[in-house]
Structure formats: C-alpha cells, structure tokens
Design an enzyme around this catalytic site. Sequence first.
Site, PDB file in Angstrom:
ATOM      1  CB  CYS A  26     -87.729 -11.923  15.271  1.00 51.70           C
ATOM      2  SG  CYS A  26     -87.062 -11.253  16.819  1.00 51.70           S
ATOM      3  N   GLY A  53     -89.185 -17.728  16.621  1.00 49.47           N
ATOM      4  CA  GLY A  53     -89.622 -16.623  18.042  1.00 49.47           C
ATOM      5  C   GLY A  53     -90.655 -17.339  18.972  1.00 49.47           C
ATOM      6  CG  ASN A 125     -85.487 -11.749  11.693  1.00 51.79           C
ATOM      7  OD1 ASN A 125     -85.308 -12.409  10.631  1.00 51.79           O
ATOM      8  ND2 ASN A 125     -84.642 -11.714  12.784  1.00 51.79           N
ATOM      9  N   GLY A 126     -83.771  -8.960  13.125  1.00 52.65           N
ATOM     10  CA  GLY A 126     -82.472  -8.566  13.164  1.00 52.65           C
ATOM     11  C   GLY A 126     -81.924  -7.861  14.318  1.00 52.65           C
ATOM     12  CE1 TYR A 266     -80.815 -24.871  17.078  1.00 47.78           C
ATOM     13  CE2 TYR A 266     -81.048 -22.226  16.963  1.00 47.78           C
ATOM     14  CZ  TYR A 266     -81.581 -23.496  17.253  1.00 47.78           C
ATOM     15  OH  TYR A 266     -82.373 -23.425  18.434  1.00 47.78           O
ATOM     16  CB  SER A 307     -81.348 -28.427  14.684  1.00 48.31           C
ATOM     17  OG  SER A 307     -80.792 -28.756  15.979  1.00 48.31           O
ATOM     18  CG  ASP A 369     -76.423 -30.810  18.437  1.00 51.31           C
ATOM     19  OD1 ASP A 369     -77.216 -30.502  17.850  1.00 51.31           O
ATOM     20  OD2 ASP A 369     -76.438 -30.567  19.650  1.00 51.31           O
ATOM     21  CG  ASP A 370     -77.515 -27.701  15.494  1.00 51.58           C
ATOM     22  OD1 ASP A 370     -77.117 -26.452  15.811  1.00 51.58           O
ATOM     23  OD2 ASP A 370     -78.095 -28.471  16.242  1.00 51.58           O
ATOM     24  CB  CYS A 460     -71.043 -17.638  14.377  1.00 47.41           C
ATOM     25  SG  CYS A 460     -72.329 -16.915  14.622  1.00 47.41           S
TER      26      CYS A 460
HETATM   27  P1  5GP Z   1     -74.670 -25.384  23.732  1.00 46.33           P
HETATM   28  O1  5GP Z   1     -75.588 -26.445  24.739  1.00 46.33           O
HETATM   29  O2  5GP Z   1     -73.558 -25.961  23.333  1.00 46.33           O
HETATM   30  O3  5GP Z   1     -74.821 -24.073  24.478  1.00 46.33           O
HETATM   31  O4  5GP Z   1     -75.790 -25.033  22.598  1.00 46.33           O
HETATM   32  C1  5GP Z   1     -75.788 -25.774  21.574  1.00 46.33           C
HETATM   33  C2  5GP Z   1     -77.298 -26.595  21.373  1.00 46.33           C
HETATM   34  O5  5GP Z   1     -78.089 -25.378  21.196  1.00 46.33           O
HETATM   35  C3  5GP Z   1     -77.373 -27.219  20.086  1.00 46.33           C
HETATM   36  O6  5GP Z   1     -77.911 -28.467  20.071  1.00 46.33           O
HETATM   37  C4  5GP Z   1     -78.065 -26.467  19.081  1.00 46.33           C
HETATM   38  O7  5GP Z   1     -79.124 -27.198  18.369  1.00 46.33           O
HETATM   39  C5  5GP Z   1     -78.806 -25.338  19.904  1.00 46.33           C
HETATM   40  N1  5GP Z   1     -78.536 -24.013  19.500  1.00 46.33           N
HETATM   41  C6  5GP Z   1     -77.558 -23.599  18.439  1.00 46.33           C
HETATM   42  N2  5GP Z   1     -77.969 -22.303  18.351  1.00 46.33           N
HETATM   43  C7  5GP Z   1     -78.765 -21.883  19.161  1.00 46.33           C
HETATM   44  C8  5GP Z   1     -79.437 -20.708  19.122  1.00 46.33           C
HETATM   45  O8  5GP Z   1     -79.130 -19.365  18.750  1.00 46.33           O
HETATM   46  N3  5GP Z   1     -80.436 -20.686  20.115  1.00 46.33           N
HETATM   47  C9  5GP Z   1     -80.889 -21.640  20.568  1.00 46.33           C
HETATM   48  N4  5GP Z   1     -82.080 -21.604  21.515  1.00 46.33           N
HETATM   49  N5  5GP Z   1     -80.548 -22.935  20.634  1.00 46.33           N
HETATM   50  C10 5GP Z   1     -79.217 -23.153  19.767  1.00 46.33           C
HETATM   51 MG    MG Z   2     -79.992 -28.776  19.339  1.00 44.35          MG
END
Ligand code: 5GP
Ligand code: MG
Length: 501
Positions: A26, A53, A125-126, A266, A307, A369-370, A460
């Site tokens: 958040c 958020g 936030n947390g 991210y 990202s 990708d990140d 993580c």
């Molecule tokens: P996946 O599709 O593998 O479940 O999620 C990876 C994608 O989700 C990546 O493109 C990354 O940018 C994005 N992502 C990584 N962490 C988060 C998160 O905590 N929340 C959201 N909404 N997207 C995330």
């Molecule tokens: Mg992404």
Amino acid sequence: MAGRKKVLLPIPKNYSASERELNEKCAVFGVYGPNDDAARVTYYGLWALQHRGQESSGIATAEKGRLHRHAANGLVAHVYSTEDLVKLPGRISIGHNRYATSGDARELYNQPIMNTAKSFAFAHNGNLPDYGKLAAFLQKNDVDTAHLNDSHMMSEAIDYYVGKGQGLEEAIVSAYPLFEGVFSAVAMDDSKLIAFRDRCGIRPLSIGKLGDSYVIASETCAFYTIGAKFVRDVKPGEMVIIDERGITSRQIVKGTQKLDIFEFVYFARPDSVLMGERVNSVRERFGVEMAKEFPVEADVIIPVPDSAIPAAVGYAKASGIPFDMGLIKNRYIHRTFIQPTAEMRRRDVRMKLNPVTESIAGKRVVLVDDSIVRGTTMRQVIQMIRDVGAKEIHVLISCPPVKYPDFYGINTPDQADLIASRLGVNEIRDYLGADSLYFLSHDGMVRATNLPESVFSLSCFDGVYPIPIGRQAKTIKRIPANPHSTKQKRPASAKPIKALA
Ligand code: 5GP
Ligand code: MG
C-alpha cells in the site's frame, strides 16, 4: 473499552488466502501544513503513489479538534471530487492507497482508520503476519477482533492507550511492542503528524520538506509531484513527530535496516530513491549484471513493460544489442470491479499487452521481465511473440527465482503457486516454451543495488524472514538451491557475446 462487548475469539490459526490479500503493498502519505489545504497536497501525493495500491484510497484531515475522512474504492482520480476535498479542511492530513489482487473490495477495510471517538486517524503499509499477541491483548481488553484486520487491530491498540489518557505519541510508543510485523505507518490528531516504521524498515518511508512544513511518503517520487524536497528516510524503529515545534525524532526500538529487495525488483516507482539509490539506475544495473552473467547472441532486446524496461535498457547498453519496445502496454488498464469472465481472464495478458510484429518477426529475441511469480504472464507473452514469428526467444529475469511467499505486505500467492517452488529452471523454461531462461543471480542482484546485502530482506528468494512470521513458518517448505536442475545452461543457439562493456 467501555461499551464494547467482550468477545473472546480463537486467534486465527492461519490467514486464508483472501484474508492475506486484504492488506497488501500500500501507499501512505502525510502532510503538516503549510496552509489549510492539506487534503489537496495529500491528494496529489496519493496520485503519485497510485502504483502502490489501486483498490481504494482515503484521506483524513483535522481542523479545530475535528477529524474528517473520505475513503472509497477505486483509483485516486475516481475516489475524490472537488467537493469531497472541500469537505476535508485542515492543515494536517494523512492518506492511503490500498492494494489487493482478489475481487474482494470490502470498503470496511479502507484506510485511513479513525478511532470511534474520531480523535485520531491511522494508515498502514505492511502486514503483521503474527498478530496473535496483538489480538490477545485486544481481546483481554474487551475489544471484539472478529472483523478486524491487522491494521485495524493496530489502530485499536493505539486507541486503547489513548482511552487511558495518553497522547497519540505516547499511545503509539505504548502499543508498539504489540506490533509484531511490518509497518510503515502514519497517524495524526488535531495537532500533530506522526510517522513510524518497524524495527527492520521492510517497507520504505521517507520525509520531505515542503516550504516550512514536512511531508511523509511511502516513496520519494511523491515529493517531486507536490514540490517537496527529500530530507531523509524514517529510520527502522524510529518515530518522527511533526507539529508546531517542527520535527522531532524518537527511536522507539533499536533498528536494523532490512528493506525488502523486491521494492527494487518490482514494486517501487523507477524515479523513487530508496536508501540513496535511484530505483531506475538499480534496475538498469540488473540488466548490466545479466549481460555479464548470461550474454546471448540476439537481434533485439524487448522488455515486458513497464517494470522491466530499465533492466532491458541496461542489458542493451552492456551488450550492444538494440533495444525495442516490441510489446506495447495499454496504459489505461486498471482494476475494474466487474468480474472478468473466464475467457477474458484467460486473455488477461492480451488485454494488457500487444506485440509489435515488425520488432519481432524473424528475429532472435531477448525477452526481459522483472520477475516470474506464477509463470502465467511469461507463458502468455512467449506464445504471443511466437505467434508473430519470433525465431528464438531467450528469457531473462532480473531477479532470482521467487520460491517463498511474502508475508510483509506484498501480495504473492501461496508457496505452492510459486512456479519456482515446484520446478527447476529448465522445467520452468519448458513450461514457458522459451528457448532459454536465465534468472539473475542472488549476488548479481545485490551487487546492482550498490548496497551491502545486510541491509536487505531477501525472503522471497531465500526464505529467511528477518521479522518472525509466527504460525506461517510451519507452512513454509524449504526449497533446495535449484531443484531437479543444477545449472542454468545456455542452449547451443545462444552463443556468448565476445565483447562486453
Ligand atoms: P506471474 O505472471 O509470473 O504470476 O507474475 C509475474 C509478473 O507479475 C511480472 O510481469 C511482474 O512484473 C508482475 N509482478 C511481480 N510481482 C507482482 C506483484 O506483487 N503484484 C502484481 N500485480 N504484479 C507483480
Ligand atoms: Mg510485469
């Protein structure tokens, strides 16, 4: 508290997935002065922090002993009208954007939270993964915790001490030992703004100066938007009090900095500065590290927007391979409260991203990708790129495999849903349908931050949780270094680049 029914409930053994999704990553914001328009400053601050958020937003203000609040589901742009802001007078204000990924949109959980007497407001936030002690304390003191989430319990504990006659500042200090978990929080009454952080500073929180007054924000990107200057971060375990005397600091407990490195990977906005490092620059260096660790011969570098853009730029600069925006994101996609049909859910990534055929057809593509969480995004993106004629697809991920769930305020699924908790790198590559797959090494990721490893929580990736996660610990399965596969191998088609910057 007087008038409250004493309801002794069993402390929840575990959060259900949907409960955990109630208090995700958040944004918090706070301002003291300089004029009577604090709500408007908070509005723009929350606007800049929208990425943290998107589910709901709320602002509280104080004026002549009265607190006001407006909160609703939706994006900042939708939640407030000019009239709403007019009804939020005062020179002190706090605000909050809430994030959750489930369809659960209960307004009940929106923040800031006001106590029943409306004498203070609080925003968090947390996440408190281990709220047993806090819930037991509240239950012992006749507070029904049945419908309270962790943030509401924190507010109730502060309210308990306020009810005993303590000022807001003392009440927070008194309740602080009950807060086992992660919090970057703001609170206010009609005379002061307070910000405080857990002893590890897992989520960011910074102080800025706006004219003669001070502002608090989850990320420094909000300072630029409102014309404030960055002063410093709130320290782990520290409380800062901003009132007519200016700013004062109290170290409530000894702090040990352990910022969640996922903020760099991210979560944070690229223009924010975390612990002195610009997020965008760190992400570019992720790309440089990947180019050193896994040089690929390819025709084009394409990021999964937004990202992964800086990491792809870094890889392109280091390798000399051209960067191209071969995937275009629909920038107006955000949460709607219309449940997607199963078919639309399946097409989720196609709603967000379109491929640019000319950038991809007939080319050897490095796709950046990140992170990979469940693997759903990357699998669909690869299919999309194959469909428009990519010759080879080499996937680079700018962090190591995510093997452990987050309990500190970022929404990640249960461990079993994390693809890297079940499969080794080569199996993931095959599941995704990529020609090769490389995850940035742990050391490479840390090196790119220009900061020592000791200042980070890397939970993580390594399952080491610097703040106890209580009963959740029993649900965690240890994952061997790289199950089923030992090495991240380059396929024959992906030759090393000779000269690297
Ligand atoms: P996946 O599709 O593998 O479940 O999620 C990876 C994608 O989700 C990546 O493109 C990354 O940018 C994005 N992502 C990584 N962490 C988060 C998160 O905590 N929340 C959201 N909404 N997207 C995330
Ligand atoms: Mg992404």
